[in-house]
Design a protein around this motif. Structure first.
Motif, short mmCIF file in Angstrom:
data_model
loop_
_atom_site.label_atom_id
_atom_site.label_comp_id
_atom_site.label_asym_id
_atom_site.label_seq_id
_atom_site.Cartn_x
_atom_site.Cartn_y
_atom_site.Cartn_z
N PHE A 45 -12.75 10.82 38.11
CA PHE A 45 -12.21 10.38 36.82
C PHE A 45 -13.26 10.13 35.74
N THR A 46 -14.44 9.70 36.09
CA THR A 46 -15.40 9.19 35.11
C THR A 46 -16.77 9.80 35.33
N GLU A 47 -17.63 9.66 34.32
CA GLU A 47 -19.00 10.18 34.43
C GLU A 47 -20.02 9.11 34.05
N PRO A 48 -20.78 8.60 35.02
CA PRO A 48 -21.91 7.74 34.67
C PRO A 48 -23.03 8.60 34.07
N PHE A 49 -23.75 8.02 33.12
CA PHE A 49 -24.88 8.75 32.53
C PHE A 49 -26.02 7.77 32.27
N ILE A 50 -27.23 8.32 32.22
CA ILE A 50 -28.40 7.48 31.99
C ILE A 50 -28.31 6.89 30.59
N SER A 51 -28.38 5.57 30.50
CA SER A 51 -28.25 4.89 29.21
C SER A 51 -29.38 5.31 28.27
N PRO A 52 -29.04 5.83 27.08
CA PRO A 52 -30.08 6.25 26.14
C PRO A 52 -30.68 5.05 25.41
N LYS A 53 -31.95 4.81 25.60
CA LYS A 53 -32.61 3.66 24.99
C LYS A 53 -32.89 3.89 23.50
N GLN A 54 -32.94 5.17 23.09
CA GLN A 54 -33.34 5.50 21.73
C GLN A 54 -32.20 5.46 20.72
N ILE A 55 -30.95 5.30 21.22
CA ILE A 55 -29.79 5.37 20.33
C ILE A 55 -29.05 4.05 20.36
N ASP A 56 -28.67 3.56 19.20
CA ASP A 56 -27.93 2.30 19.11
C ASP A 56 -26.63 2.41 19.90
N ALA A 57 -26.35 1.38 20.68
CA ALA A 57 -25.18 1.39 21.56
C ALA A 57 -23.88 1.60 20.80
N LYS A 58 -23.78 1.00 19.62
CA LYS A 58 -22.53 1.13 18.84
C LYS A 58 -22.30 2.57 18.41
N ILE A 59 -23.36 3.28 18.11
CA ILE A 59 -23.22 4.70 17.74
C ILE A 59 -22.67 5.50 18.92
N VAL A 60 -23.19 5.23 20.11
CA VAL A 60 -22.70 5.92 21.31
C VAL A 60 -21.22 5.60 21.53
N GLU A 61 -20.86 4.33 21.42
CA GLU A 61 -19.47 3.91 21.64
C GLU A 61 -18.53 4.54 20.60
N ASP A 62 -18.93 4.53 19.34
CA ASP A 62 -18.08 5.09 18.29
C ASP A 62 -17.91 6.60 18.45
N THR A 63 -18.97 7.27 18.86
CA THR A 63 -18.88 8.72 19.08
C THR A 63 -17.93 9.03 20.23
N ALA A 64 -18.03 8.25 21.31
CA ALA A 64 -17.13 8.44 22.45
C ALA A 64 -15.68 8.22 22.05
#
Length: 272
Positions: A149-168
């Motif tokens: 069902f899901t995909e774990p991925f290596i957390s990107p340290k260089q990108i703001d977490a909110k940007i990742v969440e909003d894009t998802a």
């Protein structure tokens, strides 16, 4: 008459964070089984991972995998749970809140393209790499890749977490952020949602009062802990996770499996 139902995270909770040991909990687990008190794993682990653990410690109750994406109800336990809405898969009734693994992989690629950053998921990593990054034994690293069902991925340290969440969110996904790994899950899935669905399909006897207990150790368990009557936080050797400190919830008297066992035994004594 009181019926206890126990929902529990695994890593760092029922299982020690460092060595995945669960021996301190065996005695109370056996007592719960004798009293037919369900112990329901609610975990980011895969079905394959949980099946092995359930066999080791003789759990026969439903279980919730991949951060609330899949709810598996053994056919032998369906006298306690309504399963009309569930599909059949092997010896289980399955109620899925999440998307397929294929869709999750496609979503990760779209998010990577938008971010212009190559997010590396479990599907991109070898078993050996997952083993080295997680500390899992080789066989368990293999089971961790058997995702539905899901995909774990290596957390990107260089990108703001909110940007990742909003894009998802643009593509119908949620991101559960972690220090080493984050998890891409369907927007309709979640540990709290899965617990609520399972309880909404619990078949009560007329004289029963049901009390739900939840045990977790990190913000990933927050929604599950909010969904139960008695939330219990399992601290690590460093203390309570900062993301759970402000909740004011009960904290187990010891870290890991020992704390789990003592906290559950106290609840057992109080209500039964």
């Amino acid at each position: 008459m009181v019926r206890l139902i126990i929902f529990t995270d695994l890593d760092g909770t029922l299982l020690n964070q460092e060595d995945y040991d669960y021996q301190p909990a065996i005695a109370i687990l056996n007592q719960l089984k004798k009293q037919q008190i369900p112990v329901i794993p609610v975990t980011s682990k895969t079905r394959s991972e949980v099946e092995g653990l359930r066999q080791e410690i003789d759990l026969s109750d439903p279980f919730i995998v991949e951060n609330g994406s899949g709810i598996f109800i053994p056919q032998s336990s369906n006298n306690w749970w309504k399963v009309a809405q569930a599909d059949q898969i092997n010896q289980y009734h399955l109620h899925s809140l999440g998307c397929s693994y294929t869709k999750a992989r496609e979503g990760l690629k779209k998010i990577s393209a938008d971010l212009e950053y190559n997010l590396q998921g479990f599907g991109d990593l070898s078993e050996q790499t997952i083993q080295s990054l997680t500390g899992l034994p080789p066989e368990e690293a293999k089971l961790a890749k058997q995702r539905e069902f899901t995909e774990p991925f290596i957390s990107p340290k260089q990108i703001d977490a909110k940007i990742v969440e909003d894009t998802a969110a643009k593509y119908g996904f949620r991101v559960l952020l972690g220090d080493r790994f984050s998890h891409l899950i369907d927007a309709q899935a979640g540990k709290g949602k899965a617990v609520r669905w399972l309880m909404s399909n619990h078949q009560l006897l007329a004289e029963e009062e049901v009390i739900t207990v939840g045990l977790g150790n990190s913000p990933n368990d927050l929604e599950m802990l909010e969904a139960v009557d008695i939330p219990i936080v399992i601290a690590s050797v460093q203390g309570v996770h900062p993301g759970l400190v402000s909740k004011g919830w009960q904290v187990a008297p010891a870290p890991g499996s020992q704390g789990w066992a003592e906290a559950v035994a106290a609840i057992y004594e109080q209500y039964l």
